[in-house]
Structure formats: C-alpha cells, structure tokens
Write a protein that holds these residues in place. Structure first.
Motif, PDB file in Angstrom:
ATOM      1  N   UNK A  71       0.189 -11.475   7.060  1.00 35.54           N
ATOM      2  CA  UNK A  71      -0.597 -10.617   7.950  1.00 35.54           C
ATOM      3  C   UNK A  71      -1.352 -11.515   8.912  1.00 35.54           C
ATOM      4  N   UNK A  72      -1.088 -11.361  10.202  1.00 35.63           N
ATOM      5  CA  UNK A  72      -1.873 -12.093  11.202  1.00 35.63           C
ATOM      6  C   UNK A  72      -3.096 -11.249  11.563  1.00 35.63           C
ATOM      7  N   UNK A  73      -4.196 -11.914  11.860  1.00 31.44           N
ATOM      8  CA  UNK A  73      -5.442 -11.175  12.069  1.00 31.44           C
ATOM      9  C   UNK A  73      -5.885 -10.535  10.778  1.00 31.44           C
ATOM     10  N   UNK A  74      -5.692 -11.270   9.668  1.00 30.83           N
ATOM     11  CA  UNK A  74      -5.927 -10.690   8.336  1.00 30.83           C
ATOM     12  C   UNK A  74      -7.383 -10.344   8.075  1.00 30.83           C
ATOM     13  N   UNK A  75      -8.302 -10.909   8.846  1.00 29.48           N
ATOM     14  CA  UNK A  75      -9.712 -10.617   8.621  1.00 29.48           C
ATOM     15  C   UNK A  75     -10.266  -9.513   9.480  1.00 29.48           C
ATOM     16  N   UNK A  76      -9.450  -8.926  10.368  1.00 31.73           N
ATOM     17  CA  UNK A  76      -9.931  -7.864  11.241  1.00 31.73           C
ATOM     18  C   UNK A  76      -9.993  -6.518  10.543  1.00 31.73           C
ATOM     19  N   UNK A  77     -10.387  -5.505  11.286  1.00 33.34           N
ATOM     20  CA  UNK A  77     -10.548  -4.167  10.700  1.00 33.34           C
ATOM     21  C   UNK A  77      -9.229  -3.644  10.140  1.00 33.34           C
ATOM     22  N   UNK A 113      -6.260  -5.494   9.984  1.00 27.95           N
ATOM     23  CA  UNK A 113      -5.604  -6.532   9.187  1.00 27.95           C
ATOM     24  C   UNK A 113      -6.114  -6.592   7.765  1.00 27.95           C
ATOM     25  N   UNK A 114      -7.433  -6.496   7.578  1.00 28.59           N
ATOM     26  CA  UNK A 114      -7.994  -6.573   6.227  1.00 28.59           C
ATOM     27  C   UNK A 114      -7.594  -5.366   5.387  1.00 28.59           C
ATOM     28  N   UNK A 115      -7.533  -4.173   6.023  1.00 29.59           N
ATOM     29  CA  UNK A 115      -7.111  -2.988   5.268  1.00 29.59           C
ATOM     30  C   UNK A 115      -5.627  -3.062   4.940  1.00 29.59           C
ATOM     31  N   UNK A 116      -4.819  -3.619   5.844  1.00 28.36           N
ATOM     32  CA  UNK A 116      -3.404  -3.841   5.527  1.00 28.36           C
ATOM     33  C   UNK A 116      -3.272  -4.719   4.285  1.00 28.36           C
ATOM     34  N   UNK A 170      -4.027  -2.756   1.169  1.00 30.27           N
ATOM     35  CA  UNK A 170      -2.927  -1.849   0.822  1.00 30.27           C
ATOM     36  C   UNK A 170      -1.730  -2.626   0.283  1.00 30.27           C
ATOM     37  N   UNK A 171      -1.449  -3.786   0.864  1.00 30.25           N
ATOM     38  CA  UNK A 171      -0.273  -4.571   0.479  1.00 30.25           C
ATOM     39  C   UNK A 171      -0.366  -5.047  -0.964  1.00 30.25           C
ATOM     40  N   UNK A 172      -1.539  -5.521  -1.391  1.00 32.68           N
ATOM     41  CA  UNK A 172      -1.646  -6.070  -2.751  1.00 32.68           C
ATOM     42  C   UNK A 172      -1.444  -5.004  -3.823  1.00 32.68           C
ATOM     43  N   UNK A 173      -1.521  -3.731  -3.453  1.00 29.92           N
ATOM     44  CA  UNK A 173      -1.301  -2.651  -4.424  1.00 29.92           C
ATOM     45  C   UNK A 173       0.179  -2.431  -4.728  1.00 29.92           C
ATOM     46  N   UNK A 174       1.053  -3.026  -3.922  1.00 32.37           N
ATOM     47  CA  UNK A 174       2.480  -2.717  -4.042  1.00 32.37           C
ATOM     48  C   UNK A 174       3.321  -3.922  -4.427  1.00 32.37           C
ATOM     49  N   UNK A 175       2.709  -4.851  -5.132  1.00 36.59           N
ATOM     50  CA  UNK A 175       3.451  -5.918  -5.788  1.00 36.59           C
ATOM     51  C   UNK A 175       4.173  -6.908  -4.909  1.00 36.59           C
ATOM     52  N   UNK A 184      -9.360   4.064   8.838  1.00 36.28           N
ATOM     53  CA  UNK A 184      -8.672   2.777   8.710  1.00 36.28           C
ATOM     54  C   UNK A 184      -7.664   2.796   7.556  1.00 36.28           C
ATOM     55  N   UNK A 185      -8.011   3.301   6.357  1.00 30.50           N
ATOM     56  CA  UNK A 185      -7.011   3.316   5.279  1.00 30.50           C
ATOM     57  C   UNK A 185      -5.771   4.134   5.618  1.00 30.50           C
ATOM     58  N   UNK A 186      -5.958   5.307   6.268  1.00 32.23           N
ATOM     59  CA  UNK A 186      -4.789   6.123   6.621  1.00 32.23           C
ATOM     60  C   UNK A 186      -3.927   5.409   7.650  1.00 32.23           C
ATOM     61  N   UNK A 187      -4.575   4.776   8.639  1.00 33.44           N
ATOM     62  CA  UNK A 187      -3.818   4.058   9.663  1.00 33.44           C
ATOM     63  C   UNK A 187      -2.995   2.936   9.047  1.00 33.44           C
ATOM     64  N   UNK A 188      -3.619   2.135   8.161  1.00 31.46           N
ATOM     65  CA  UNK A 188      -2.905   1.020   7.534  1.00 31.46           C
ATOM     66  C   UNK A 188      -1.748   1.523   6.689  1.00 31.46           C
ATOM     67  N   UNK A 189      -1.972   2.616   5.966  1.00 35.75           N
ATOM     68  CA  UNK A 189      -0.915   3.179   5.116  1.00 35.75           C
ATOM     69  C   UNK A 189       0.267   3.660   5.955  1.00 35.75           C
TER      70      UNK A 189
END
Length: 630
Positions: free
Chosen positions: A287-293, A295-298, A301-306, A484-489
């Motif tokens: 994830x690039x920009x992993x610390x942004x609004x 990027x961080x939510x992505x 979400x990603x770590x929940x899916x192995x 933000x969570x819905x957008x990332x999902x």
C-alpha cells in the motif's frame, strides 16, 4: 440523626444498622401474624410463650448473612433481592416450626406460622425497596442530574433507563417511541409518549438531551428520526449498534454523540468475501500512502483477509510509525514491513517490490487538498501523475499482478490541478493497459470520505466546539460523502473486478448540500444558527467565497454511460483514453515543466493531456504569480 448522616457511615456500620432493623422487623412480623390469626382473643402479656417472639432474629439474621443479603448495596438493589429474601424467610419459617415442635409450644396457633412467612417477606423486602428509594432521592437532591428523554422504549431503552437511574449524571424523565402499542405504558414510573408530543415534553420536563436507544433501527429510519429531532435544538446522543451491545448489558458509557454517518442515512451493503480476498489472501500486498486516511484504512481491511505479507510504503515518517503501531496491535501475526520512500522514486519502488515479491499494489499516495495542490502546482502534478506512472512502471518491471489506483471524483471535468493530476494518472494507467501489460491496472473513483484529514466534517466539529463561526465557501456547494471503512472495502472489491484498464465508480448515494450539513450539525449539538431570522443564535455560518479551482458540484462520470457490475455499489465507467504515441511526448514536456517548477507551463500543458480541464482564470493568474516568485 438525619438520614443523610447515616449514608455517610462506613460499610460495616450500615450492615450493622440493617441487621438491627431486621431484628426489630422479624418479631413485629410474628406478632402481626398472631394478631391477625387470633384477633382480640389474644393477650401477649398472658402468653407463657412470649419469648418465642424474641428469638427469630437469632437464626434468621445468620441465614441472611449466609445468603449475602447484607452485601447488597441499597442504591443498586434490584428485583433479584426478592429471591434472596424468599429463600431466607422460608428457611427461617422451617426453623421456627422446628423450635415450636421441640419446645412443645402447645397453644401456639400453627397457621400463624404461614402468615408470619407472608409478613416477614413483606416487611424485609419492602424495607429494602423503601430504603433504596430514599437513597436515590437524596442522591438526586445532593447532585442535580441532567433531565433526559429516551427515544425508544424497547429492551435497549429500558436497560438504558435502569443504568441511568443507578447513576448520578442523567435523570430519565420519559420515553418516546414510534410504536403506538407502547404509548401510555409505564416503566418504573416513566410513561411512553408518541413522537408528536416531543416539543411539549422537552418544554415541560426541562429536557436537556435526547438519548436514542434504537440500536437495531436501519440507517434510513435513523436519519428520518434525526431530521425530525433537529428542530427541537436539543443535543442528541445515541447507543451504538446491536453488534456492539450484544456482549453485555447497556452501559451509560456506551452513549456517543450522533455522528455524521447517521445523518447520511446510508445503509451498508454486506461485502462479498470472494472479492475481498481475491487480491489479498496468501499474497504479498503493498500500500503506497499507507499512513494516509484511505491508505491506513486499506491496511486495516487488508490484514483481516490473510495476506502473506503487507508492505507499508509511506513518505511521512510519523504517519508510517502510526499505522505500523496500529497494525501491530490489531494483527500482530501478519508480517509487515514499514518502508519510507517517495512514489516518484522508481528505483526505490522497484527494489522494494522485487525484494518482497509484491503481488498486489494499492496506490493511495497522493496530494489531495485542492488549495494546497493549486498553490504548489508543479509539485502536485509531479507527485500525483508522475508518481502514479512511475509506481505503475515499477509494478510492470517487477511483474506485479494487480495495480489499483485510488482516484477521485475531482478527476471528472476538473477545474483544479488536483483533479486534473488524478485524471492524468488514470490516463497513464489506461495507456499502459492499451499497449499490453502483464500487470492488471484498475482505477477506482469516489468522492469525499468522512473524517479524512482536512475534510469539512472535522473542521465543522472544531468550529462548533470553539463557538463558531462555521466557514463555508459557497451556499450552493454540494458534495458526495462516504465513510472511510466503506470506501476502503469497496476499493478492495472493485480491485478484484475487471480485466484491466477499467475505471470503476463507487455509488456515493445522494449528494449533500454542505450548508444543510452545517446547519444540521449545529442543531444536533443543541445550538441555534445565528442568521437574519435568529439574530441571537449561537453559531454563525460565514460564507468565505470559492477557493481557487473549487467546484460547486462534483461528478463521478465523464461520459453518460455507466455499466452495472456484480456489486450494487460499484459501477464501471466507459471513458476515453489517449494513445501512448500522443501521451508520451506530452508527458515528457510536462515532466520538464514540473522539474523546472514552472507552474505556468504546467497549466498551459495540462489541457492538452486532460481535455476536460478548464481552470478558472483567477486560479491561473495566482499560479503564474507564485511561479514567478519561485
């Protein structure tokens, strides 16, 4: 000695006083039972077994101690104490009958023992509830509580009422519920009223807050209720959803301020697990920009899916540290690598992707604040457009399977540099796909997300807390909003769709007029907007004028056509792209202008690349002036 003075006694002293009270009530219960049984035919002075009326406390109080009756705190006594008293008195009656038999008390009326059981239950139980009422009344006098009204008389509402009555902060005064079958019912003395009675209740009962206790109500209905409550100008708090309450009883601490998500009334759509896992499970994800609004939510979400590994790529050291620490607490078992770097550094990107064997890239790194990018034109285009192109080139060189670009609705017919730079980023990816690439390039376009850094909602909250004014650029300005969570999902799910070169558009729902949003946030805070109709209101809404490059309305599609997909919230856009032969020389000239920090030249070249880009004249003049000073 006053009752308040007794309440200040130590715990052991209070237990001793309760035992003394029971020692008086138990003989009284036995005397009452015999009097009721024998009436005027009984003279206690002539009864040879008068001692029998004094001994019940000798065995009843030890029974009560064993059953824990004296450990109950009077203020929090509930209906369960009835079972304790029932068990204690029943054992006491059995002991009394044994004493009567063993002492051969012949003339004692046996039926009065049953009557004693009833009187003892009544005296001991009633004394506890009477004392509880006195304690709570004194508490209410000593610590005046805020009068509140509970909207929702279901299970959650009744549980909330019980929690409030046991506390010292709020005093529930009445219920309101939409269900006519509940109207005029009472719960612990609180009546249930119809919603139409709300204005009268707020005025007559001195209501200072309305507490929403409807955790299972849908978002659309919740929004309707909030809109109807807005005119009351009373602060509103609510309980969280059922999923958050299922583990235990309702707690006062669970009450929270009404969020802007509740005002949108947007019903969540269950995600498709197959789409969520397609580019993540068992894969190395970057994830690039992993610390942004976003990027961080992505990342969350990603770590929940192995994923096999998560690579966090970020230019800001603090932002990278923050998301790394967050993920360490959330998903310590997922391997992750925090990498500092710029998306314009292709060599750095290639070394990272090759070293970790990256399979999927979510490209969220971007400069996104319209005024900042407008003022820093060359830097904005260099980061957003060329950063995306170089990241895509690195992904191709390292055989990355999927590259997902986080785009924006401002890329549609842009009037500002930020939107134009994001549209150019889309064009770069579309050109790479058109010429043929092993990497599947996907673009996902959506509008504003709630709570992101610099967005209007947290700004309004800070301004309301400071007493105003709320600053708004134009009365007619409207925006799309999404959490933000819905957008990332949805980004993750859209990234699993398409063959490549696709532009996916997220369904943002209905656009929101920002001035209406501002007024609603003021009203639901219990305040009044200060305007011509209300000159003595609390918060002023001040119109400051449109900023350079700012649009009144945002769009999600360049053309008219949008195709549905298998997901109800994701659409596929069919839009033009520039052939690589046309795009490459123009990009080379634009790169030279960016590296020379020539903002005016960047502005001149951008319409040749992004055909719909129509910068405002004032905006062009400002950039030219800044470029000249640099």
């Amino acid at each position: 000695m006053s009752f308040e003075r007794l309440l200040s006694f130590s715990r052991h002293h209070k237990m001793a006083l309760l035992m003394l009270l029971d020692a008086l009530l138990l003989p009284l219960a036995l005397v009452s039972a015999v009097l009721l049984r024998l009436g005027g035919n009984w003279d206690p002075k002539l009864d040879p077994f008068w001692w029998l009326f004094l001994v019940p406390p000798l065995w009843v109080i030890p029974i009560f101690i064993k059953l824990g009756l004296y450990r109950a705190v009077l203020k929090y006594v509930d209906d369960r104490i009835v079972y304790t008293v029932l068990a204690g008195v029943s054992l006491a009656v059995l002991v009394l009958m044994a004493v009567i038999v063993m002492a051969r008390v012949g003339p004692f009326p046996r039926s009065s023992v049953i009557i004693f059981w009833v009187f003892a239950m009544a005296y001991i139980g009633a004394s506890r509830f009477l004392l509880r009422g006195l304690v709570r009344r004194i508490d209410a006098v000593d610590a005046p509580r805020e009068h509140v009204l509970i909207y929702g008389a279901g299970h959650a509402g009744v549980q909330l009422m019980l929690a409030l009555q046991a506390g010292r902060e709020y005093r529930p005064m009445a219920f309101v519920d939409d269900n006519p079958q509940l109207w005029r019912r009472t719960y612990r003395g609180l009546a249930v009223h119809a919603p139409a009675e709300l204005p009268v209740l707020v005025d007559e009962l001195g209501i200072k807050s309305i507490l929403l206790a409807m955790p299972s109500v849908g978002r659309a209905r919740q929004r309707e209720i909030l809109v109807s409550l807005e005119k009351l100008r009373v602060p509103i708090k609510q309980l969280p959803g059922m999923a958050e309450l299922v583990s235990g009883e309702v707690r006062v601490e669970a009450l929270r301020e009404v969020s802007i998500e509740d005002l949108l009334g947007r019903e969540p759509v269950p995600p498709r697990e197959d789409l969520l896992a397609a580019n993540i499970r068992g894969k190395v994800v970057m994830v690039t920009g992993a610390g942004g609004s976003i990027g961080s939510e992505l990342c969350r979400q990603i770590v929940r899916h192995g994923p096999a590994r998560l690579v966090l790529f970020e230019a800001s050291e603090f932002a990278l540290y923050a998301i790394d620490q967050d993920l360490a607490a959330r998903a310590p078992a997922v391997p992750r690598d925090p990498i500092l770097g710029s998306v314009t550094d292709e060599a750095r990107l290639q070394s990272v992707m090759r070293a970790f064997g990256v399979n999927t890239v979510y490209h969220a790194a971007a400069y996104k604040h319209v005024p900042m990018v407008e003022y820093n034109t060359a830097a904005g285009v260099w980061n957003n457009a060329f950063g995306t192109d170089r990241c895509a080139a690195a992904a191709e060189a390292c055989a990355v399977e999927t590259f997902v670009l986080i785009s924006t609705d401002k890329a549609v017919r842009p009037t500002n540099v930020m939107g134009a730079s994001k549209r150019l980023a889309e064009l770069c990816l579309q050109a790479r796909h058109a010429r043929g690439s092993r990497t599947r390039f996907v673009m996902v376009r959506f509008g504003n997300v709630l709570g992101s850094s610099g967005s209007v909602v947290p700004l309004f909250k800070r301004q309301i807390a400071a007493g105003g004014p709320l600053t708004l650029t134009h009365e007619a300005i409207t925006r799309y909003f999404m959490t933000i969570p819905e957008a990332a999902q949805l980004v993750i799910q859209a990234g699993a769709m398409g063959e490549g070169g696709d532009v996916f558009v997220l369904d943002m729902g209905e656009p929101v007029k920002i001035i209406d949003l501002a007024r609603r946030m003021v009203h639901l805070s219990g305040l009044e907007v200060r305007d011509a109709a209300h000159p003595h209101g609390d918060i002023e809404i001040r119109i400051t004028g449109l900023r350079p490059g700012e649009k009144l309305y945002e769009e999600l599609l360049i053309g008219d056509g949008a195709e549905p997909t298998d997901h109800p919230r994701i659409l596929r856009a069919r839009e033009y792209h520039l052939p690589e032969a046309e795009l490459t020389p123009l990009l080379a000239r634009l790169a030279e202008a960016c590296q020379a920090e020539d903002g005016a030249a960047v502005f001149e070249l951008m319409p040749s690349l992004v055909h719909e880009f129509t910068p405002a004249g004032a905006c062009t003049d400002r950039v030219a002036a800044v470029s000249g000073r640099l």
